[in-house]
Design a protein around this motif. Structure first.
Motif, PDB file in Angstrom:
ATOM      1  N   ALA A 186      11.094  45.763  35.139  1.00  0.00           N
ATOM      2  CA  ALA A 186      10.754  46.709  36.207  1.00  0.00           C
ATOM      3  C   ALA A 186      10.469  45.975  37.519  1.00  0.00           C
ATOM      4  O   ALA A 186      10.925  46.405  38.589  1.00  0.00           O
ATOM      5  N   ASP A 187       9.740  44.871  37.456  1.00  0.00           N
ATOM      6  CA  ASP A 187       9.426  44.101  38.663  1.00  0.00           C
ATOM      7  C   ASP A 187      10.687  43.561  39.321  1.00  0.00           C
ATOM      8  O   ASP A 187      10.860  43.662  40.540  1.00  0.00           O
ATOM      9  N   MET A 188      11.566  42.973  38.529  1.00  0.00           N
ATOM     10  CA  MET A 188      12.793  42.402  39.083  1.00  0.00           C
ATOM     11  C   MET A 188      13.708  43.489  39.644  1.00  0.00           C
ATOM     12  O   MET A 188      14.344  43.302  40.684  1.00  0.00           O
ATOM     13  N   ALA A 189      13.767  44.638  38.987  1.00  0.00           N
ATOM     14  CA  ALA A 189      14.623  45.730  39.461  1.00  0.00           C
ATOM     15  C   ALA A 189      14.136  46.265  40.801  1.00  0.00           C
ATOM     16  O   ALA A 189      14.938  46.501  41.716  1.00  0.00           O
ATOM     17  N   VAL A 190      12.829  46.450  40.953  1.00  0.00           N
ATOM     18  CA  VAL A 190      12.327  46.983  42.218  1.00  0.00           C
ATOM     19  C   VAL A 190      12.440  45.939  43.325  1.00  0.00           C
ATOM     20  O   VAL A 190      12.735  46.284  44.478  1.00  0.00           O
ATOM     21  N   LEU A 191      12.253  44.671  43.007  1.00  0.00           N
ATOM     22  CA  LEU A 191      12.423  43.628  44.031  1.00  0.00           C
ATOM     23  C   LEU A 191      13.856  43.581  44.539  1.00  0.00           C
ATOM     24  O   LEU A 191      14.100  43.442  45.741  1.00  0.00           O
ATOM     25  N   GLU A 192      14.806  43.705  43.632  1.00  0.00           N
ATOM     26  CA  GLU A 192      16.209  43.681  44.070  1.00  0.00           C
ATOM     27  C   GLU A 192      16.560  44.929  44.864  1.00  0.00           C
ATOM     28  O   GLU A 192      17.251  44.853  45.873  1.00  0.00           O
ATOM     29  N   ALA A 193      16.094  46.095  44.426  1.00  0.00           N
ATOM     30  CA  ALA A 193      16.401  47.326  45.151  1.00  0.00           C
ATOM     31  C   ALA A 193      15.820  47.303  46.559  1.00  0.00           C
ATOM     32  O   ALA A 193      16.469  47.743  47.512  1.00  0.00           O
ATOM     33  N   VAL A 194      14.615  46.766  46.714  1.00  0.00           N
ATOM     34  CA  VAL A 194      13.985  46.704  48.034  1.00  0.00           C
ATOM     35  C   VAL A 194      14.634  45.634  48.897  1.00  0.00           C
ATOM     36  O   VAL A 194      14.939  45.859  50.066  1.00  0.00           O
ATOM     37  N   SER A 195      14.866  44.462  48.350  1.00  0.00           N
ATOM     38  CA  SER A 195      15.412  43.364  49.155  1.00  0.00           C
ATOM     39  C   SER A 195      16.849  43.624  49.597  1.00  0.00           C
ATOM     40  O   SER A 195      17.267  43.140  50.639  1.00  0.00           O
TER      41      SER A 195
END
Length: 195
Positions: A55-64
């Motif tokens: 979940a952390d990696m997915a949201v970081l990629e979506a935001v970045s």
């Protein structure tokens, strides 16, 4: 031996031969049960940590990558791609739910996510999966009114935001030492004008 103990059937050490073996068997059984609970709880803890990392990696990629939920909904695509790269394939058992919205600070000074598909100031990713039930969870569900459940649902949530302008900034400049060979008489005299 006292008459009271003889009346209960204890006639001396010969009658107590199996007591030590019985205590050892009960102790070994308890040790095995606790070891099973520790290993099984550790398995669930590691599954939850893995899910939180996804979940952390997915949201970081979506935001970045500047994902949004309007039109083509690129935020969901970016989150699913990141989850797949992290060995979490979205499907019927494993799910990734992406929501866009805003972050605001409430009266308790906590940041709260508010879903709004028209805005992409913040993105929330909720990852869910189903794993086999632990031993303790299985025992608990056997005695509950819902009956025994073979599976346990795990959920992890992460919210990310670009944040805009920084709230504070620290800049440190340091010019403790500057080497300038043109201003040095010692260096020019040592090297005979080579500098």
């Amino acid at each position: 031996m006292s008459p009271q103990l003889r009346g209960m059937g204890f006639y001396g050490p010969r009658q107590q031969h199996g007591a030590l073996g019985l205590m050892a068997a009960v102790t070994l059984g308890m040790v095995l049960l606790f070891m099973l609970l520790v290993v099984d709880s550790g398995r669930l803890y590691l599954e939850q940590r893995k899910l939180q990392r996804v979940a952390d990696m997915a949201v970081l990629e979506a935001v970045s990558r500047g994902g949004n939920c309007a039109g083509a909904s690129t935020a969901a695509g970016f989150a699913n791609q990141s989850a797949t790269r992290n060995s979490f394939t979205p499907g019927s058992v494993q799910k990734v739910n992406t929501t866009c919205g805003t972050l605001s600070t409430n009266s308790s000074q906590l940041r709260v996510f508010t879903a709004d598909a028209t805005k992409s100031d913040a993105i929330r990713v909720i990852a869910t999966t189903t794993v086999p039930t632990s031993v303790a969870g299985g025992l608990w569900s056997m005695f509950s009114k819902n009956g025994f459940n073979l599976n346990t649902n795990l959920t992890a949530s992460a919210v990310g935001s670009n944040g805009g302008a920084p709230l504070a900034q620290l800049t440190i400049r340091n010019t403790t030492l500057t080497v300038d060979s043109s201003k040095s008489k010692i260096l020019s005299s040592l090297f005979g004008g080579l500098l």
